[in-house]
Design a protein around this motif. Structure first.
Motif, PDB file in Angstrom:
ATOM      1  N   CYS A   9       0.847  -1.196   0.000  1.00 38.18           N
ATOM      2  CA  CYS A   9       0.000   0.000   0.000  1.00 38.18           C
ATOM      3  C   CYS A   9       0.882   1.247   0.000  1.00 38.18           C
ATOM      4  N   CYS A  12       0.108   3.265   3.660  1.00 37.92           N
ATOM      5  CA  CYS A  12       0.487   2.760   4.996  1.00 37.92           C
ATOM      6  C   CYS A  12       1.498   1.629   4.937  1.00 37.92           C
ATOM      7  N   CYS A  31      -6.857  -1.544   0.550  1.00 34.96           N
ATOM      8  CA  CYS A  31      -5.892  -1.863   1.607  1.00 34.96           C
ATOM      9  C   CYS A  31      -6.637  -2.174   2.905  1.00 34.96           C
ATOM     10  N   CYS A  34      -5.283   0.740   5.766  1.00 28.15           N
ATOM     11  CA  CYS A  34      -5.729   2.140   5.831  1.00 28.15           C
ATOM     12  C   CYS A  34      -6.928   2.428   4.931  1.00 28.15           C
TER      13      CYS A  34
HETATM   14 ZN   LIG Z   1      -2.815   1.149   3.419  1.00 27.84          ZN
END
Ligand SMILES: [Zn+2]
Length: 279
Positions: A9, A12, A31, A34
């Motif tokens: 991601c 994050c 994701c 996050c």
């Molecule tokens: Zn993420």
């Protein structure tokens, strides 16, 4: 064959995700860390760079041409948007420097030039040659380039409909920060796709793989705070009015993959925000 790679991601760093949408043979995932939505696997960096510079993605079934024309109505729209959101700056009357990043055909540069105090320095950078040269042909100061860390310092930057094109926005914002004066500010506009529950809640094409990342308000806040910005003002603009409704019916009739939603029922918003560097 498409040259792609698995990526964590970009917001994050999590490797945990589930499928969210498919378009032109590319996959957007959500994701689990996050809730950002991003293309994974992603085209290789060299391919992303080539597409950004030429405006053409892939070939055959995956072909996508994004060398869009100049839109005159955008100049009037953004004159109004900036007039209101930066009213204190214009009232101050002091010359400013403003850099539009991903300036396209120069519409934003033209809008700011029309309202900035006399003596202001307004310019842009745009990596796609076809667009940057069109802006220069109108007498605007738009260089054919990405944002360079050693660009001369400016008071304001604008990043309009650029977020989704940038694979690693943390790195991008670090560069933005390096070209801003100590009290510098930014204007950012992007859609809030990651705030939607499901793909069908967005009544249009996602534009994969030209668009690689989709945030919501939470993820935009995460990116900004890590780069040292705080949000000073935010506008949420809905696009699903009756005109949009009529257009989506026409596009659906032309065979495009539009989900027809009644006007004023989508959670989708264009997010426009003003952020400043935290002292
Ligand atoms: Zn993420």
């Amino acid at each position: 064959m498409k040259a792609v790679e698995q990526v964590p991601c970009p917001c994050c760093g999590s490797d945990d995700f589930s499928p969210w949408a498919e378009e032109l043979g590319f996959f957007a995932v959500r994701c689990h860390g996050c809730a950002l939505i991003y293309v994974n696997p992603r085209p290789l960096t060299a391919q992303i760079d080539s597409a950004v510079r030429t405006g053409v993605h892939g070939e055959d079934a995956t072909y996508l041409d994004v060398r869009t024309r100049r839109v005159g109505a955008k100049i009037d729209l953004y004159r109004t948007v900036f007039d209101k959101m930066f009213v204190d700056v214009w009232r101050g009357g002091k010359p400013i420097s403003w850099l539009d990043i991903g300036a396209g055909n120069g519409e934003i540069v033209e809008a700011i030039s029309a309202i900035a105090p006399a003596g202001s320095q307004i310019g842009g950078v745009e990596p796609m040659e076809a667009k940057a040269s069109r802006a220069r042909a109108r007498g605007l100061k738009v260089a054919t380039s990405y944002l360079a860390p050693d660009h001369s310092k400016v008071d304001f930057v604008s990043i309009v409909d650029v977020f989704s094109h940038v694979p690693e926005f943390h790195d991008f914002l670090a560069t933005v920060r390096s070209v801003l004066n100590p009290h510098g500010e930014l204007f950012l506009e992007t859609g809030n796709l990651a705030d939607l529950d499901q793909r069908g809640d967005f009544p249009g094409e996602l534009g994969l793989p030209d668009h690689l990342v989709f945030a919501g308000e939470k993820q935009i806040g995460m990116y900004l705070s890590r780069a040292g910005f705080e949000i000073a003002a935010i506008q949420r603009v809905r696009v699903d009015d009756t005109i949009y409704f009529a257009k989506s019916i026409v596009k659906r009739m032309l065979g495009r993959p539009y989900t027809i939603r009644l006007p004023y029922t989508s959670k989708y918003r264009q997010i426009r925000l003003r952020a400043r560097l935290v002292a």
